[in-house]
Design an enzyme around this catalytic site. Sequence first.
Site, PDB file in Angstrom:
ATOM      1  N   ALA A  76       9.481   8.131   5.842  1.00 50.41           N
ATOM      2  CA  ALA A  76       8.529   7.025   6.006  1.00 50.41           C
ATOM      3  C   ALA A  76       9.213   5.717   5.677  1.00 50.41           C
ATOM      4  O   ALA A  76      10.298   5.684   5.088  1.00 50.41           O
ATOM      5  CB  ALA A  76       7.309   7.226   5.104  1.00 50.41           C
TER       6      ALA A  76
ATOM      7  N   GLU B 178      16.732   7.982   7.247  1.00 46.36           N
ATOM      8  CA  GLU B 178      16.451   8.823   6.091  1.00 46.36           C
ATOM      9  C   GLU B 178      16.944  10.257   6.257  1.00 46.36           C
ATOM     10  O   GLU B 178      17.398  10.862   5.282  1.00 46.36           O
ATOM     11  CB  GLU B 178      14.956   8.817   5.787  1.00 46.36           C
ATOM     12  CG  GLU B 178      14.457   7.476   5.284  1.00 46.36           C
ATOM     13  CD  GLU B 178      13.108   7.547   4.588  1.00 46.36           C
ATOM     14  OE1 GLU B 178      12.792   6.639   3.813  1.00 46.36           O
ATOM     15  OE2 GLU B 178      12.371   8.537   4.803  1.00 46.36           O
TER      16      GLU B 178
ATOM     17  N   ARG C 197       9.568   8.268  -7.117  1.00 50.08           N
ATOM     18  CA  ARG C 197       8.498   7.286  -6.963  1.00 50.08           C
ATOM     19  C   ARG C 197       8.147   6.770  -8.353  1.00 50.08           C
ATOM     20  O   ARG C 197       7.543   7.474  -9.159  1.00 50.08           O
ATOM     21  CB  ARG C 197       7.281   7.914  -6.294  1.00 50.08           C
ATOM     22  CG  ARG C 197       7.509   8.284  -4.828  1.00 50.08           C
ATOM     23  CD  ARG C 197       7.895   7.070  -4.012  1.00 50.08           C
ATOM     24  NE  ARG C 197       7.868   7.315  -2.576  1.00 50.08           N
ATOM     25  CZ  ARG C 197       8.275   6.437  -1.682  1.00 50.08           C
ATOM     26  NH1 ARG C 197       8.766   5.247  -2.080  1.00 50.08           N
ATOM     27  NH2 ARG C 197       8.216   6.725  -0.390  1.00 50.08           N
TER      28      ARG C 197
ATOM     29  N   PRO D 178      -8.924   2.085   0.528  1.00 43.87           N
ATOM     30  CA  PRO D 178      -9.605   0.881   1.011  1.00 43.87           C
ATOM     31  C   PRO D 178     -10.548   0.235   0.006  1.00 43.87           C
ATOM     32  O   PRO D 178     -11.090  -0.839   0.279  1.00 43.87           O
ATOM     33  CB  PRO D 178     -10.367   1.376   2.240  1.00 43.87           C
ATOM     34  CG  PRO D 178     -10.536   2.844   2.025  1.00 43.87           C
ATOM     35  CD  PRO D 178      -9.308   3.286   1.282  1.00 43.87           C
ATOM     36  N   GLY D 179     -10.750   0.845  -1.151  1.00 40.67           N
ATOM     37  CA  GLY D 179     -11.565   0.217  -2.175  1.00 40.67           C
ATOM     38  C   GLY D 179     -10.899  -0.990  -2.807  1.00 40.67           C
ATOM     39  O   GLY D 179     -11.584  -1.859  -3.357  1.00 40.67           O
TER      40      GLY D 179
ATOM     41  N   GLU E 176      17.971   5.715  -1.094  1.00 39.51           N
ATOM     42  CA  GLU E 176      18.240   6.666  -0.022  1.00 39.51           C
ATOM     43  C   GLU E 176      19.416   7.569  -0.365  1.00 39.51           C
ATOM     44  O   GLU E 176      19.468   8.726   0.065  1.00 39.51           O
ATOM     45  CB  GLU E 176      18.480   5.937   1.296  1.00 39.51           C
ATOM     46  CG  GLU E 176      17.203   5.330   1.867  1.00 39.51           C
ATOM     47  CD  GLU E 176      17.370   4.810   3.276  1.00 39.51           C
ATOM     48  OE1 GLU E 176      18.478   4.927   3.823  1.00 39.51           O
ATOM     49  OE2 GLU E 176      16.387   4.296   3.835  1.00 39.51           O
TER      50      GLU E 176
ATOM     51  N   GLU F 196      13.336   4.782  10.783  1.00 40.90           N
ATOM     52  CA  GLU F 196      13.257   5.472   9.495  1.00 40.90           C
ATOM     53  C   GLU F 196      13.668   6.938   9.618  1.00 40.90           C
ATOM     54  O   GLU F 196      14.310   7.482   8.714  1.00 40.90           O
ATOM     55  CB  GLU F 196      11.839   5.368   8.936  1.00 40.90           C
ATOM     56  CG  GLU F 196      11.420   3.961   8.539  1.00 40.90           C
ATOM     57  CD  GLU F 196      12.275   3.379   7.421  1.00 40.90           C
ATOM     58  OE1 GLU F 196      12.814   4.159   6.616  1.00 40.90           O
ATOM     59  OE2 GLU F 196      12.394   2.145   7.359  1.00 40.90           O
TER      60      GLU F 196
END
Length: 211
Positions: free
Chosen positions: A82, A103, A70, A121-122, A148, A99
Amino acid sequence: MSDEADAARHAFDVVSTRDIHVGRILALRLDEVAMPGGGTANREVVEHLPAVAVVAVDERDNVMLIRQYRHPLGRRIWELPAGLIDHAGEDPLQTAKRELAEEVGLAAEHWSVLVDVAVSPGFTDEATRVYLATGLSEVDREIMGEEEADLTQRWVSLDESVRMTLAGEIVNAASVAGLLAAHVVRSGLTQPRPPESPWRDRSTRFAAREQ
């Protein structure tokens, strides 16, 4: 508070809006919003495609985790299978099934909804629906790209996944929520929702740009 009472309170109407950036999976816009005191305030909003994640649990209560890179964190992390819902009209359940197959090479006979997660959500409308998948069987896995191909996978017990979550070894928000919810459901403390349950906060604005 009821929906009716909430609707009677101040409405944070958007006075004006403009795009700052529009990318492949997200956009950044600046909204000028009417405030309760009579003035306005600027709110930066990240529009993002909605996503799904899957807690795939076998007959021995093992759960499938994947480890992948990531880039914003700069490292590989453990998380659930995901993926993004690429099209505005796509059924989230079909995305989850795709998925899971792509995956980790799995299909599931039984599906239900564990949790819906508003990621942060901010500042963003990004939302993820996490499914519970059981009655698993193996299917051919088609590697779709370099990310992947780099992905690794591992079965761990559901109890071990909870330990990893509480120890900070699993930090992905949807994975944390999904694994803890799965543990509660598999413990018999509550029931998951049907797979076709309404998803009130599914993010739609970015996908609508592509229509």
